[in-house]
Design an enzyme around this catalytic site. Structure first.
Site, PDB file in Angstrom:
ATOM      1  NE  ARG A   1      79.219  48.834 -26.944  1.00 22.17           N
ATOM      2  CZ  ARG A   1      79.152  50.114 -27.313  1.00 22.17           C
ATOM      3  NH1 ARG A   1      80.166  50.674 -27.945  1.00 22.17           N
ATOM      4  NH2 ARG A   1      78.065  50.835 -27.049  1.00 22.17           N
ATOM      5  CG  HIS A   2      77.704  48.133 -31.782  1.00 22.22           C
ATOM      6  ND1 HIS A   2      76.742  47.844 -30.837  1.00 22.22           N
ATOM      7  CD2 HIS A   2      78.249  49.326 -31.427  1.00 22.22           C
ATOM      8  CE1 HIS A   2      76.694  48.821 -29.953  1.00 22.22           C
ATOM      9  NE2 HIS A   2      77.601  49.737 -30.279  1.00 22.22           N
TER      10      HIS A   2
ATOM     11  CB  THR B   1      51.879  50.388 -37.994  1.00 19.98           C
ATOM     12  OG1 THR B   1      52.081  49.191 -38.770  1.00 19.98           O
ATOM     13  CG2 THR B   1      50.403  50.539 -37.645  1.00 19.98           C
TER      14      THR B   1
ATOM     15  CG  ASP C   1      50.879  50.118 -47.205  1.00 20.40           C
ATOM     16  OD1 ASP C   1      51.155  51.315 -46.945  1.00 20.40           O
ATOM     17  OD2 ASP C   1      50.272  49.392 -46.405  1.00 20.40           O
ATOM     18  CG  HIS C   2      46.847  51.414 -49.174  1.00 25.14           C
ATOM     19  ND1 HIS C   2      47.244  50.089 -49.024  1.00 25.14           N
ATOM     20  CD2 HIS C   2      46.014  51.677 -48.143  1.00 25.14           C
ATOM     21  CE1 HIS C   2      46.642  49.582 -47.966  1.00 25.14           C
ATOM     22  NE2 HIS C   2      45.898  50.525 -47.411  1.00 25.14           N
TER      23      HIS C   2
ATOM     24  CB  CYS D   1      53.008  49.917 -44.241  1.00 23.92           C
ATOM     25  SG  CYS D   1      53.540  49.219 -42.673  1.00 23.92           S
TER      26      CYS D   1
ATOM     27  CG  HIS E   1      74.253  50.834 -31.015  1.00 22.65           C
ATOM     28  ND1 HIS E   1      73.816  50.780 -29.716  1.00 22.65           N
ATOM     29  CD2 HIS E   1      75.175  51.830 -31.062  1.00 22.65           C
ATOM     30  CE1 HIS E   1      74.448  51.703 -28.989  1.00 22.65           C
ATOM     31  NE2 HIS E   1      75.271  52.358 -29.793  1.00 22.65           N
TER      32      HIS E   1
HETATM   33  C1  RB5 Z   1      46.915  49.231 -44.053  1.00 26.95           C
HETATM   34  O1  RB5 Z   1      45.663  49.588 -43.555  1.00 26.95           O
HETATM   35  C2  RB5 Z   1      47.817  48.832 -42.892  1.00 26.95           C
HETATM   36  O2  RB5 Z   1      47.389  47.630 -42.350  1.00 26.95           O
HETATM   37  C3  RB5 Z   1      49.248  48.734 -43.355  1.00 26.95           C
HETATM   38  O3  RB5 Z   1      49.628  49.934 -43.939  1.00 26.95           O
HETATM   39  C4  RB5 Z   1      50.287  48.486 -42.260  1.00 26.95           C
HETATM   40  O4  RB5 Z   1      50.128  49.364 -41.201  1.00 26.95           O
HETATM   41  C5  RB5 Z   1      50.478  47.104 -41.850  1.00 26.95           C
HETATM   42  O5  RB5 Z   1      51.331  46.799 -41.007  1.00 26.95           O
END
Ligand code: RB5
Length: 149
Positions: A134-135, A69, A12-13, A67, A100
């Site tokens: 085993r995995h 996070t 994403d951005h 993204c 794994h």
């Molecule tokens: C964008 O601000 C943010 O919410 C997105 O990139 C992401 O982290 C969502 O999980």
């Protein structure tokens, strides 16, 4: 080295700059860029679904989704049966995701990892085979949480 047919990458951005960095850092691997193509506000779920469907339809391929996070893209990608998207923050988790979990998508958080860490995560993810053994049964149980068909 896993036999990779195609490597799909999308963000994403918030992940755009890191995606561009990885496209350049791994240019010899010819990643397939699934967007986004600018840092204009965008929807992380849309690109995650796009990469997930491409990987799902091409069993030996892998994906990289980014993204802010890494959480949103991994949640969306993991809605697709057959997709095992692993949100990784360091080389150990990226390596174990392959060994794994036979992860077929690496999810990264551009606001969480720096470029060097992201580079190392991608490198180890692409270079590490599934350990099997085993995995095998554990991984094949992921999509069958009820009665086995
Ligand atoms: C964008 O601000 C943010 O919410 C997105 O990139 C992401 O982290 C969502 O999980």
């Amino acid at each position: 080295m896993i036999t990779t047919r195609h490597i799909y990458i999308g963000s994403d951005h918030a992940g755009y700059a890191l995606k561009q960095y990885l496209l350049d850092a791994f240019k010899e691997k010819n990643f397939i860029d699934c967007g986004v193509y600018s840092d204009q506000l965008s929807n992380y779920a849309l690109v995650a679904h796009d990469v997930a469907l491409k990987v799902k339809n091409e069993p030996k391929s892998v994906g990289i989704i980014i993204c802010g996070t890494g959480i949103g893209v991994s949640i969306a990608a993991n809605r697709h049966p057959g997709i095992r998207a692993a949100l990784c923050h360091n080389v150990d988790t990226a390596k174990t995701a392959r060994l794994h979990n036979d992860a077929n998508i690496l999810a990264l958080g551009a606001r969480i990892v720096d470029e060097k860490t992201a580079f190392n995560c991608v490198k180890i993810f692409l270079d590490t085979p599934f350990e099997g053994g085993r995995h095998e049964e554990r991984v094949s149980s992921i999509d069958y949480y009820g009665e086995k068909p």
